[in-house]
Design an enzyme around this catalytic site. Structure first.
Site, PDB file in Angstrom:
ATOM      1  N   THR A 169       0.827  -1.211   0.000  1.00 16.93           N
ATOM      2  CA  THR A 169       0.000   0.000   0.000  1.00 16.93           C
ATOM      3  C   THR A 169       0.863   1.262   0.000  1.00 16.93           C
ATOM      4  OG1 THR A 169      -0.091  -0.417   2.347  1.00 16.93           O
ATOM      5  CG2 THR A 169      -2.084  -0.892   1.098  1.00 16.93           C
ATOM      6  N   PHE A 172      -7.776   4.452   4.348  1.00 18.62           N
ATOM      7  CA  PHE A 172      -7.256   3.591   5.415  1.00 18.62           C
ATOM      8  C   PHE A 172      -8.346   2.716   6.024  1.00 18.62           C
ATOM      9  CE2 PHE A 172      -4.050   6.978   5.183  1.00 18.62           C
ATOM     10  CZ  PHE A 172      -2.898   6.207   5.075  1.00 18.62           C
ATOM     11  N   CYS A 208      -6.902   0.660   9.236  1.00 16.81           N
ATOM     12  CA  CYS A 208      -5.454   0.423   9.210  1.00 16.81           C
ATOM     13  C   CYS A 208      -4.805   0.791  10.538  1.00 16.81           C
ATOM     14  CB  CYS A 208      -4.866   1.288   8.102  1.00 16.81           C
ATOM     15  SG  CYS A 208      -3.095   1.104   7.926  1.00 16.81           S
TER      16      CYS A 208
END
Ligand code: HEM
Length: 461
Positions: A270, A398, A405
Site C-alpha cells: 500500500t 485507510f 489500518c
C-alpha cells in the site's frame, strides 16, 4: 418497499464471472458502477456479491454496529498463508482481538516517531541509488519504492535487514509475494473444477507460500536464538500479554502474523503504491510539483528533513491526501450486514452475511462530495480546513472503524520522509513524456509501466 438491486445479465453456472476482467478487476467494478449506479450485484460462481460506490450508501454502511468486515473472496485465499492474522481475520476470531490490542500501541504516533532514524537509514539507500545511477538511468519507481517499503517495515518492526537494495532484480521472496497476491486475486474467480486442474499454478502457489513462510520463520528463529534489547514489534509479539485477557499470542498466531508476513504484505504494497502514484501525479502536474518543491526548499533548504518539519509542510500533506483520494492503493473494502437489513431508506434489502464491496475509486470521485472536477488532481481541496470539513466517510483510504489500518501513522511518516527527500534532491521526468496512468492490480493497485528518470538538482548534497 425495497426494489431489486441491479445486476448485469448472467450466464448459467458461472453467473457474472465474465463481467469482471481478470487483469484489473477494479476497472470492471468501476465501469459497472458507472452503468448501474450507487449499488449493483454480481453472481460470482453462485455467491451473490454486492458493490456500493457512492458516498450516501457508503456512509450508511460505515457503521460497526450494523456491518462488519468479511474476509471473503481474495482475502479468503490470502488466509492460506496467514490464517486468522490481523487483516485476514474475521471480526469475531479471538486471535484478532489479542493481536490488535498488543500491536496497536506499537504503531501509535509516538512509537512511530522513534522509528524516524531507522526509516531514514532505508530511505537514504534509495536516494544513493538514484544519485549513483545518474540521470540517464531508467527507474521503475514502483520497484524501488517496494524495496524501501519492504526494508523499512522489516527493519523498524523486526530489526531485520532485508537488504532489498542489494538485490537486482527484486529479492526472491518479494517476487514470490507479488505472484502469491496476484494468484489469490485470480483463484476466487475460477470455477472449482478448473482450479483443481491447474496443477502448475497450484504448485507455484504452494512454493511461493513456502518461500514466505521460511523467511518469516527464519526471522523469528534468529530473534529467539539471539535476543536483542529492543522493544520492537517482534519482541511485543513474543513477550507481551494482552492487557484485556492476560493471554500471550500463541506460537501459531505469531507465526501467522509474521510468517504470512501480514505486515510485509499490508505494510509495504500500500505505501509503495502510494509513493509511486504520488510521483506520477507530481510529474503529470508540473504546477503542483513547483509549489511543493518551493515549500520543501523554504522549510528544509538543503538539510535533511526532521520529524518536526512535517507540521510545516502542509502542501506535502495535501498532495498525499489527494493522491490517496484519486488512487486509494487498497481499492476495495469488504463488509457485510450483521443481520438482515435494508439500506438507502428502506430501498435495498440486504441479507445478513452477503459480501458488500465498497469501490473506493468511485467513492472518492463521487461528484456529490468532490464536485464536477472530481477527476482532477487538486491538492488545494485538502488544504485550509477543507479536509477536516469533509462529510464523514467520504475519504476512506485507510478503511473504517475497528478494522481500519493500524499502520497509518507509520505509513504517513514513511511517505513524508521519502517523498520530501526525493523532491528536495531530484528533478523527476517520465521516460515517455506522453505516459498516462495505467494500473496493475493484485490485492492492491500500483501504476503500470511507469518509468521515470531522476536528475540530481544543482546544489543538492
Ligand atoms: C488494514 C490501507 C499502510 C498495517 C488496512 C486497511 C486499509 C489499509 C484500507 C483495512 C482493510 C480492510 O478493511 O479490509 C493502508 C494504506 C497504507 C497502509 C493505504 C499506506 C499508504 C500500512 C502499514 C502497515 C499497515 C505501513 C504496517 C505497519 C495494517 C494492518 C491492518 C491494515 C495490520 C489490519 C487491521 C485489522 O484488520 O485489524 N490498511 N495501509 N498498513 N493495515 Fe494498512
Amino acid at each position: 418497499m425495497s426494489v431489486p438491486i441491479p445486476q448485469p445479465p448472467t450466464i448459467p453456472f458461472i453467473g457474472n464471472v465474465t463481467s469482471v476482467e481478470k487483469e484489473v478487476p477494479l476497472r470492471s467494478f468501476r465501469l459497472l458502477a458507472k452503468t448501474y449506479g450507487e449499488i449493483f450485484q454480481l453472481n460470482m460462481l453462485g455467491q451473490t456479491v454486492l458493490f456500493v460506490s457512492l458516498h450516501k450508501l457508503v456512509n450508511e454502511i460505515s457503521d460497526d454496529s450494523r456491518f462488519h468486515k468479511r474476509a471473503a473472496g481474495a482475502l479468503r485465499e490470502v488466509r492460506n498463508l496467514v490464517g486468522d492474522a490481523l487483516f485476514t481475520a474475521e471480526d469475531d476470531e479471538p486471535n484478532w482481538g489479542i493481536a490488535h490490542r498488543l500491536l496497536m500501541p506499537a504503531f501509535g504516533t509516538l512509537a512511530v516517531k522513534d522509528m524516524m532514524e531507522e526509516m531514514r537509514d532505508i530511505s537514504n539507500q534509495l536516494l544513493q541509488k538514484w544519485e549513483r545511477f545518474g540521470p540517464n538511468a531508467i527507474i521503475d519507481p514502483s520497484d524501488d519504492f517496494t524495496r524501501v517499503a519492504l526494508d523499512t517495515i522489516a527493519y523498524c518492526s523486526m530489526s531485520h535487514r532485508l537488504n532489498s537494495f542489494y538485490s537486482e532484480p527484486q529479492p526472491e521472496f518479494a517476487v514470490a509475494m507479488a505472484d502469491f497476491l496476484k494468484e489469490c486475486s485470480e483463484r476466487f474467480t475460477r470455477p472449482r473444477l478448473l482450479q483443481a486442474m491447474m496443477y502448475g499454478k497450484t504448485a507455484k502457489y504452494q512454493a511461493d507460500i513456502k518461500k514466505m513462510k521460511d523467511l518469516a520463520d527464519e526471522i523469528v528463529a534468529t530473534r529467539k536464538a539471539h535476543p536483542i534489547p529492543k522493544h520492537d514489534l517482534l519482541d511485543i509479539m513474543l513477550n507481551s500479554r494482552d492487557p484485556k485477557t492476560g493471554q500471550s499470542m500463541t506460537e501459531q498466531s505469531i507465526a501467522e502474523n509474521m510468517r504470512l508476513l501480514t505486515f510485509l504484505i499490508v505494510g509495504h504494497e500500500t505505501s509503495s503504491g502510494m509513493m509511486s502514484f504520488m510521483v506520477y501525479f507530481l510529474i503529470k502536474n508540473p504546477q503542483t510539483m513547483r509549489k511543493l518543491r518551493a515549500q520543501i526548499d523554504e522549510v528544509l533548504g538543503s538539510r535533511p528533513v526532521q520529524y518536526e518539519d512535517f507540521a510545516n509542510l502542509p502542501y506535502l500533506i495535501a498532495v498525499m491526501r489527494e493522491t490517496l483520494r484519486l488512487a486509494p492503493t487498497a481499492p476495495i473494502r469488504q463488509t457485510a450486514a450483521l443481520e438482515d437489513t435494508t439500506i438507502g431508506g428502506g430501498k435495498y434489502a440486504i441479507k445478513k452475511g452477503t459480501p458488500i464491496l465498497i469501490v473506493k475509486w468511485e467513492l472518492h470521485r463521487d461528484p456529490a462530495v468532490w464536485g464536477d472536477n472530481a477527476e482532477e488532481f487538486i491538492p488545494e481541496r485538502m488544504l485550509d480546513g477543507k479536509f477536516e470539513a469533509l462529510p464523514p466517510n467520504a475519504w476512506q483510504p485507510f478503511g473504517f472503524g475497528r478494522r481500519a489500518c493500524i499502520g497509518r501513522a507509520f505509513a504517513w511518516q514513511e511517505v513524508c520522509l521519502v517523498i520530501a527527500s526525493v523532491i528536495q534532491r531530484f528533478d523527476l521526468a517520465f521516460v515517455d513524456p506522453s505516459y498516462n496512468l495505467q494500473i496493475k492490480q493484485t490485492l492492491t493497485v500500483k501504476p503500470n509501466d511507469l518509468l521515470i528518470q531522476a536528475t540530481l538538482r544543482a546544489g543538492a548534497v
